[in-house]
Design a protein around this motif. Structure first.
Motif, PDB file in Angstrom:
ATOM      1  N   VAL A   1     -86.874  55.967  31.186  1.00 63.51           N
ATOM      2  CA  VAL A   1     -86.614  57.347  31.609  1.00 63.51           C
ATOM      3  C   VAL A   1     -85.422  57.381  32.550  1.00 63.51           C
ATOM      4  O   VAL A   1     -84.570  58.267  32.460  1.00 63.51           O
ATOM      5  N   GLY A   2     -85.348  56.410  33.443  1.00 65.30           N
ATOM      6  CA  GLY A   2     -84.234  56.362  34.385  1.00 65.30           C
ATOM      7  C   GLY A   2     -82.893  56.320  33.692  1.00 65.30           C
ATOM      8  O   GLY A   2     -81.940  56.991  34.093  1.00 65.30           O
ATOM      9  N   ALA A   3     -82.791  55.556  32.625  1.00 64.09           N
ATOM     10  CA  ALA A   3     -81.535  55.467  31.872  1.00 64.09           C
ATOM     11  C   ALA A   3     -81.197  56.808  31.223  1.00 64.09           C
ATOM     12  O   ALA A   3     -80.039  57.234  31.228  1.00 64.09           O
ATOM     13  N   ALA A   4     -82.188  57.478  30.694  1.00 62.60           N
ATOM     14  CA  ALA A   4     -81.961  58.774  30.049  1.00 62.60           C
ATOM     15  C   ALA A   4     -81.569  59.842  31.072  1.00 62.60           C
ATOM     16  O   ALA A   4     -80.724  60.694  30.803  1.00 62.60           O
ATOM     17  N   VAL A   5     -82.165  59.781  32.235  1.00 65.23           N
ATOM     18  CA  VAL A   5     -81.936  60.790  33.267  1.00 65.23           C
ATOM     19  C   VAL A   5     -80.557  60.653  33.913  1.00 65.23           C
ATOM     20  O   VAL A   5     -80.020  61.623  34.431  1.00 65.23           O
ATOM     21  N   GLU A   6     -79.979  59.486  33.849  1.00 61.66           N
ATOM     22  CA  GLU A   6     -78.673  59.249  34.483  1.00 61.66           C
ATOM     23  C   GLU A   6     -77.629  60.298  34.094  1.00 61.66           C
ATOM     24  O   GLU A   6     -76.815  60.691  34.915  1.00 61.66           O
ATOM     25  N   ALA A   7     -77.653  60.751  32.865  1.00 58.14           N
ATOM     26  CA  ALA A   7     -76.653  61.727  32.402  1.00 58.14           C
ATOM     27  C   ALA A   7     -76.790  63.074  33.100  1.00 58.14           C
ATOM     28  O   ALA A   7     -75.803  63.765  33.341  1.00 58.14           O
ATOM     29  N   GLY A   8     -78.010  63.464  33.430  1.00 56.69           N
ATOM     30  CA  GLY A   8     -78.237  64.773  34.035  1.00 56.69           C
ATOM     31  C   GLY A   8     -78.384  64.749  35.535  1.00 56.69           C
ATOM     32  O   GLY A   8     -77.980  65.684  36.228  1.00 56.69           O
ATOM     33  N   ALA A   9     -78.971  63.682  36.045  1.00 53.06           N
ATOM     34  CA  ALA A   9     -79.218  63.552  37.480  1.00 53.06           C
ATOM     35  C   ALA A   9     -79.068  62.085  37.864  1.00 53.06           C
ATOM     36  O   ALA A   9     -80.048  61.350  37.934  1.00 53.06           O
ATOM     37  N   PRO A  10     -77.835  61.636  38.082  1.00 53.16           N
ATOM     38  CA  PRO A  10     -77.624  60.220  38.378  1.00 53.16           C
ATOM     39  C   PRO A  10     -78.340  59.772  39.645  1.00 53.16           C
ATOM     40  O   PRO A  10     -78.365  60.494  40.644  1.00 53.16           O
TER      41      PRO A  10
END
Length: 136
Positions: free
Chosen positions: A16-25
């Protein structure tokens, strides 16, 4: 090994952390990043993955029912979504008789990556656009 078990065995924080990086680094918005990541702990990531992976089998079954839904529906797509193909939104819009399709020039998190456009779209819908769609 079942798919859900494999997902549960992997770190949901890493996935999830990798996916979230694009929206909320994590480096720029650590509180937002942590909120997203912690929401998928304790097996919730594995369960949501199972749910999403069932779409190809379940959407055709639901497709015949969609034309009977008369409630106005705002369908929102992210044009560059890495996780959910924009074709899913098009599929819904094509079958829901009272729908409006809005596509954002963003990845999976349009409320983060295209916040102004996303907010304006929701505000218009709630301020009466839904009634206009029902009248068309």
């Amino acid at each position: 090994m079942r798919l859900v078990t494999r997902f549960a065995a992997n770190s949901s924080r890493a996935s999830v952390g990798a996916a979230v990086e694009a929206g909320a680094p994590k480096g720029g918005e650590p509180e937002v990043w942590e909120d997203y990541v912690s929401a998928y702990e304790d097996g919730r990531f594995a369960e949501s993955a199972r749910y999403v992976r069932a779409y190809p089998a379940e959407l055709p079954l639901l497709g015949d029912l969609l034309p009977s839904i008369t409630t106005p529906v705002l369908v929102m797509n992210a044009e560059h979504d890495e996780l959910v193909p924009p074709s899913n939104g098009v599929y819904l819009h094509d079958r829901l008789p009272n729908s409006r399709l809005v596509s954002f020039d963003s990845g999976h998190f349009p409320w983060e990556q295209a916040a102004a456009a996303y907010g304006a779209t929701v505000a218009r819908w709630l301020s009466g656009e839904h009634a206009k769609v029902a009248d068309e």
